[in-house]
Design a protein around this motif. Structure first.
Motif, PDB file in Angstrom:
ATOM      1  N   PRO A 106       0.754  -1.209  -0.040  1.00 53.51           N
ATOM      2  CA  PRO A 106      -0.123  -0.102  -0.003  1.00 53.51           C
ATOM      3  C   PRO A 106       0.923   1.242  -0.161  1.00 53.51           C
ATOM      4  O   PRO A 106       0.484   2.405  -0.141  1.00 53.51           O
ATOM      5  CB  PRO A 106      -0.782  -0.141   1.176  1.00 53.51           C
ATOM      6  N   SER A 107       2.306   1.054  -0.015  1.00 55.33           N
ATOM      7  CA  SER A 107       2.972   1.999   0.255  1.00 55.33           C
ATOM      8  C   SER A 107       3.387   2.777  -1.228  1.00 55.33           C
ATOM      9  O   SER A 107       3.986   1.923  -1.950  1.00 55.33           O
ATOM     10  CB  SER A 107       4.331   2.029   0.900  1.00 55.33           C
ATOM     11  N   VAL A 108       2.988   4.036  -1.789  1.00 54.63           N
ATOM     12  CA  VAL A 108       3.231   4.584  -2.874  1.00 54.63           C
ATOM     13  C   VAL A 108       3.924   5.940  -2.745  1.00 54.63           C
ATOM     14  O   VAL A 108       3.352   6.963  -1.967  1.00 54.63           O
ATOM     15  CB  VAL A 108       1.872   4.684  -3.610  1.00 54.63           C
ATOM     16  N   LYS A 138       8.138  -2.244  -7.267  1.00 57.77           N
ATOM     17  CA  LYS A 138       7.489  -1.897  -8.351  1.00 57.77           C
ATOM     18  C   LYS A 138       7.524  -0.481  -9.005  1.00 57.77           C
ATOM     19  O   LYS A 138       7.486   0.430  -7.920  1.00 57.77           O
ATOM     20  CB  LYS A 138       5.787  -2.275  -8.106  1.00 57.77           C
ATOM     21  N   VAL A 139       7.703  -0.441 -10.310  1.00 59.18           N
ATOM     22  CA  VAL A 139       7.936   1.003 -10.670  1.00 59.18           C
ATOM     23  C   VAL A 139       6.924   1.300 -11.566  1.00 59.18           C
ATOM     24  O   VAL A 139       6.448   0.442 -12.458  1.00 59.18           O
ATOM     25  CB  VAL A 139       9.339   1.126 -11.296  1.00 59.18           C
ATOM     26  N   VAL A 140       6.219   2.175 -11.305  1.00 63.71           N
ATOM     27  CA  VAL A 140       5.206   2.738 -12.319  1.00 63.71           C
ATOM     28  C   VAL A 140       5.359   4.332 -12.785  1.00 63.71           C
ATOM     29  O   VAL A 140       5.810   5.026 -12.329  1.00 63.71           O
ATOM     30  CB  VAL A 140       3.815   2.659 -11.284  1.00 63.71           C
ATOM     31  N   VAL A 141       5.038   4.510 -14.102  1.00 62.45           N
ATOM     32  CA  VAL A 141       4.671   5.822 -14.863  1.00 62.45           C
ATOM     33  C   VAL A 141       3.283   6.020 -14.830  1.00 62.45           C
ATOM     34  O   VAL A 141       2.781   5.390 -15.643  1.00 62.45           O
ATOM     35  CB  VAL A 141       5.794   5.978 -15.904  1.00 62.45           C
ATOM     36  N   THR A 142       2.947   7.319 -14.517  1.00 64.86           N
ATOM     37  CA  THR A 142       1.574   7.665 -14.754  1.00 64.86           C
ATOM     38  C   THR A 142       1.363   8.982 -15.390  1.00 64.86           C
ATOM     39  O   THR A 142       2.173   9.581 -15.593  1.00 64.86           O
ATOM     40  CB  THR A 142       0.794   7.881 -13.270  1.00 64.86           C
ATOM     41  N   LEU A 143       0.404   9.083 -16.166  1.00 59.88           N
ATOM     42  CA  LEU A 143      -0.018  10.305 -16.866  1.00 59.88           C
ATOM     43  C   LEU A 143      -0.827  11.021 -15.925  1.00 59.88           C
ATOM     44  O   LEU A 143      -1.908  10.712 -15.463  1.00 59.88           O
ATOM     45  CB  LEU A 143      -0.641  10.063 -18.201  1.00 59.88           C
ATOM     46  N   GLU A 144      -0.496  12.408 -15.621  1.00 61.20           N
ATOM     47  CA  GLU A 144      -1.176  13.205 -14.574  1.00 61.20           C
ATOM     48  C   GLU A 144      -1.768  14.280 -15.215  1.00 61.20           C
ATOM     49  O   GLU A 144      -1.119  15.052 -16.030  1.00 61.20           O
ATOM     50  CB  GLU A 144      -0.188  13.550 -13.405  1.00 61.20           C
TER      51      GLU A 144
END
Length: 166
Positions: A106-108, A138-144
């Motif tokens: 749950p830690s982001v 875990k590595v995530v890239v988001t469009l914000e």
């Protein structure tokens, strides 16, 4: 038959007569230095000591997003944590940006906005911390949307860091 042979001979003479004079501009080609994404051997970072933990991952686009790249993370003797992302993806639309994240359950943790210095597909991120984030694999890239909302939005690329002993 003689005409065909004569035309072939003229064509061959014309082609072989070019020699090394292919361009009257006499241009020299520039060279490009390519920086490799993954250093070889154990890394030493001046002021932080030897690398104690290293992980890397090939990032891929998710759903309909076309993206590829690499992410790395290092933990050094003094506790310094360094995380980098290099991602090829279309530039974000006006009013949007790409943001990096590292995740453990749950830690982001936001690692910041990806930079795009050339207004093309090349995006990069460098995140530094004195906190040990080696468990956040875990590595995530988001469009914000540029709307001030700090929560992660639409995932565009992701991967999981693989711990590697060097």
């Amino acid at each position: 038959m003689k005409k065909t042979l004569l035309l072939l001979s003229i064509g061959l003479i014309t082609l072989t007569g070019c020699g090394n004079n292919r361009s009257a501009r006499n241009e020299a080609l520039d060279t490009e230095e390519i920086q490799y994404a993954m250093p070889t051997g154990k890394m030493h970072f001046e002021g932080h000591g030897d690398e104690k933990w290293f992980g890397y991952v090939a990032l891929q686009g998710v759903r309909d997003y076309i993206a590829n790249g690499v992410a790395q993370a290092h933990q050094f003797e003094d506790g310094y944590y360094l995380h980098t992302v290099n991602l090829n993806i279309s530039p974000a639309p006006d009013g949007f940006f790409y943001e990096g994240w590292i995740v453990k359950g749950p830690s982001v943790i936001s690692t910041g906005h990806l930079s795009n210095y050339f207004s093309d597909s090349r995006h990069a991120l460098r995140f530094e911390s004195d906190i040990d984030y080696t468990g956040h694999t875990k590595v995530v890239v988001t469009l914000e949307a540029d709307d001030g909302n700090p929560a992660p939005d639409e995932h565009v690329a992701e991967g999981t860091l693989k711990k590697t002993v060097r």
